[in-house]
Design a protein around this motif. Sequence first.
Motif, mmCIF file in Angstrom:
data_model
loop_
_atom_site.group_PDB
_atom_site.id
_atom_site.type_symbol
_atom_site.label_atom_id
_atom_site.label_comp_id
_atom_site.label_asym_id
_atom_site.label_seq_id
_atom_site.Cartn_x
_atom_site.Cartn_y
_atom_site.Cartn_z
ATOM 1 N N ILE A 204 -44.652 15.890 1.404
ATOM 2 C CA ILE A 204 -43.404 15.804 0.396
ATOM 3 C C ILE A 204 -43.941 15.196 -0.804
ATOM 4 O O ILE A 204 -44.290 13.937 -0.510
ATOM 5 C CB ILE A 204 -42.123 15.671 0.972
ATOM 6 N N LEU B 241 -42.133 12.915 -3.815
ATOM 7 C CA LEU B 241 -40.863 12.361 -4.293
ATOM 8 C C LEU B 241 -41.239 11.689 -5.596
ATOM 9 O O LEU B 241 -42.107 11.090 -5.750
ATOM 10 C CB LEU B 241 -40.154 11.331 -3.200
ATOM 11 N N GLU B 242 -40.131 11.731 -6.516
ATOM 12 C CA GLU B 242 -40.280 10.968 -7.726
ATOM 13 C C GLU B 242 -39.105 10.355 -7.967
ATOM 14 O O GLU B 242 -38.055 10.932 -8.239
ATOM 15 C CB GLU B 242 -40.774 12.037 -8.859
ATOM 16 N N THR C 277 -32.618 9.460 -8.873
ATOM 17 C CA THR C 277 -32.937 10.291 -7.566
ATOM 18 C C THR C 277 -34.344 10.414 -7.313
ATOM 19 O O THR C 277 -35.465 9.915 -7.973
ATOM 20 C CB THR C 277 -32.463 11.766 -8.129
ATOM 21 N N TYR C 278 -34.695 10.869 -6.164
ATOM 22 C CA TYR C 278 -35.909 11.002 -5.622
ATOM 23 C C TYR C 278 -36.433 12.351 -5.822
ATOM 24 O O TYR C 278 -37.491 12.788 -5.264
ATOM 25 C CB TYR C 278 -36.188 10.833 -3.977
ATOM 26 N N GLY C 279 -35.803 13.179 -6.552
ATOM 27 C CA GLY C 279 -36.281 14.659 -6.762
ATOM 28 C C GLY C 279 -35.369 15.198 -8.095
ATOM 29 O O GLY C 279 -34.751 14.632 -8.991
ATOM 30 N N PRO D 136 -32.104 13.896 -1.515
ATOM 31 C CA PRO D 136 -32.899 15.049 -0.837
ATOM 32 C C PRO D 136 -32.741 15.038 0.854
ATOM 33 O O PRO D 136 -32.796 13.733 1.055
ATOM 34 C CB PRO D 136 -34.013 15.099 -1.353
ATOM 35 N N ALA E 158 -45.228 11.195 2.717
ATOM 36 C CA ALA E 158 -44.328 11.266 1.532
ATOM 37 C C ALA E 158 -44.762 10.297 0.469
ATOM 38 O O ALA E 158 -45.251 9.342 0.753
ATOM 39 C CB ALA E 158 -42.954 10.814 1.919
ATOM 40 N N ILE F 219 -44.654 9.008 -3.208
ATOM 41 C CA ILE F 219 -43.307 8.510 -4.150
ATOM 42 C C ILE F 219 -44.210 8.125 -5.304
ATOM 43 O O ILE F 219 -45.130 7.368 -5.412
ATOM 44 C CB ILE F 219 -42.674 7.041 -3.691
ATOM 45 N N GLY G 104 -32.206 8.834 0.030
ATOM 46 C CA GLY G 104 -32.152 10.211 0.760
ATOM 47 C C GLY G 104 -32.052 10.251 2.051
ATOM 48 O O GLY G 104 -31.995 9.236 2.793
#
Length: 484
Positions: free
Chosen positions: A47, A49-50, A70-72, A77, A89, A91, A159
């Motif tokens: 995954i 994530l940003e 946010t993470y997305g 999420p 994951a 980031i 998240g």
Amino acid sequence: MLTRRRALAVLGAGLATPALLSFARKSAARPLLQPPPKPAAPAVYDIALEAKARNVKLLGPDGPESTVWTYGDELFPILRLKRGDRLRATIKNSLAEHTSIHWHGVRVPNDMDGVQYVTQRPVEPSESFMYDFPVPDTGTFFFHPHCNEVGQVGHGLAGVLIVEGDESRAFDDEVVLIAKDWRLDPDGSFLPFSTDSGAARAGTFGTLRTVNAVPKFMRKVPAAADIRLRILNLDSTRMMDVGIEGAEALIIAIDGNPLEPIALDSWRLGAASRLDLVVRTPKAGGKILVRDYFPAEIFNLAELEAEGPERRSTSFDPAPLYAPILPQPDPATAETQAFVFGAASDSIASFIDTLDPNDPLSKVILDELCTASRTFWAINKRSWPNDGHRNLPPPLARLKAGKSYRFTLQNATPHPHPIHLHGHTFKVLGSSKRSLPVHYADTVLVLPKERIEIAFVATPGKWMFHCHILEHLETGMMGYFANT
Ligand SMILES: [Cu+2]
């Protein structure tokens, strides 16, 4: 129908009785939890994530926008894996300050624990970092950064991680309820996340309560069905007394860890804790209220309306979850250690509670505290420093990996503290004040003047140990164990 008065009576019931009373089981004849079958061939769950800023209308569709982090592409999420799967994951940090991801409650290898300066370098702006680990346990977990937690989580950076594989019989539906308050000005901008008067007391509360980022969460659910609720208290400050009206409900997991089902009357859920319930829904048209009885005015966490054909005709007797597979602390060899959660200095938190925040003299004192050091709290009289984890103080203790420990957690303050230990799932043995079931957890609420006993098997690494009221950990109530 559960009333607040009854909830309080239940909570108070432990005071006059031995601390280690077991809760009434749903059925005495119920077999013990069984271990889960071996997981299927593990999958790799990749995954991206940003961490980034985006605009959301938290104050309603006609209200102003708020710039959340946010993470997305959405708030909170939800990552869903199966036990034994490998999470990879990555980031990417598109914020203007460094960040990391801590996997709360997940028994990760120490270098995947996501604590800046302690277990990894900070992920600087425009940098990326990959977290790569197998998920060993089923349950309802979450993830969040570990520096400037008040600001980053305050902006929404969190998240949910769900690890499946604990259901011995599938439920008919599942609802995830993420409770988080926001500190918003009516113009949509954020108010200061921390205040001195809040940080030195029970924490600074939000101005807007939400579940799944809306003030009034409603959802349709199948009729006469056994549905699973995963309730996460992701607020920085708040504790809740969770109850259900309109349906029978059983507690099936605490902090994601299955336990013998307990009939839900009311369960006190501190910040960062999770509660899994199974609920038998009513016939079509019937409603269930998921409620928080703690505040003066009862808050509805969710309103669930049953619809469609009836799924089950038998009486409510859901299959329990599979047993958690966790290292078992050995009471015979466990070493006892005591931790007192208190004020940084007798002269600060003991008198600050008596100050009127509107009194000009109080304001001066509070400001001076702020400019001085903003350290209000301590564990065993030692406060976590404020300089961003750069200079590690000595550990609270050095534990031996593989050895059993029994901790006494004593709250010497007038405020509740949800105490979290990284990287371990501990057994909550009992309380000096309340009747609590023996259960596994990663965060345990310690009420004023309460003493809680926990036990666990230590694992190697540097593991944080702190209050999860975010302003408390940032103003001193944090430390770590250096285990070898
Ligand atoms: Cu605290």
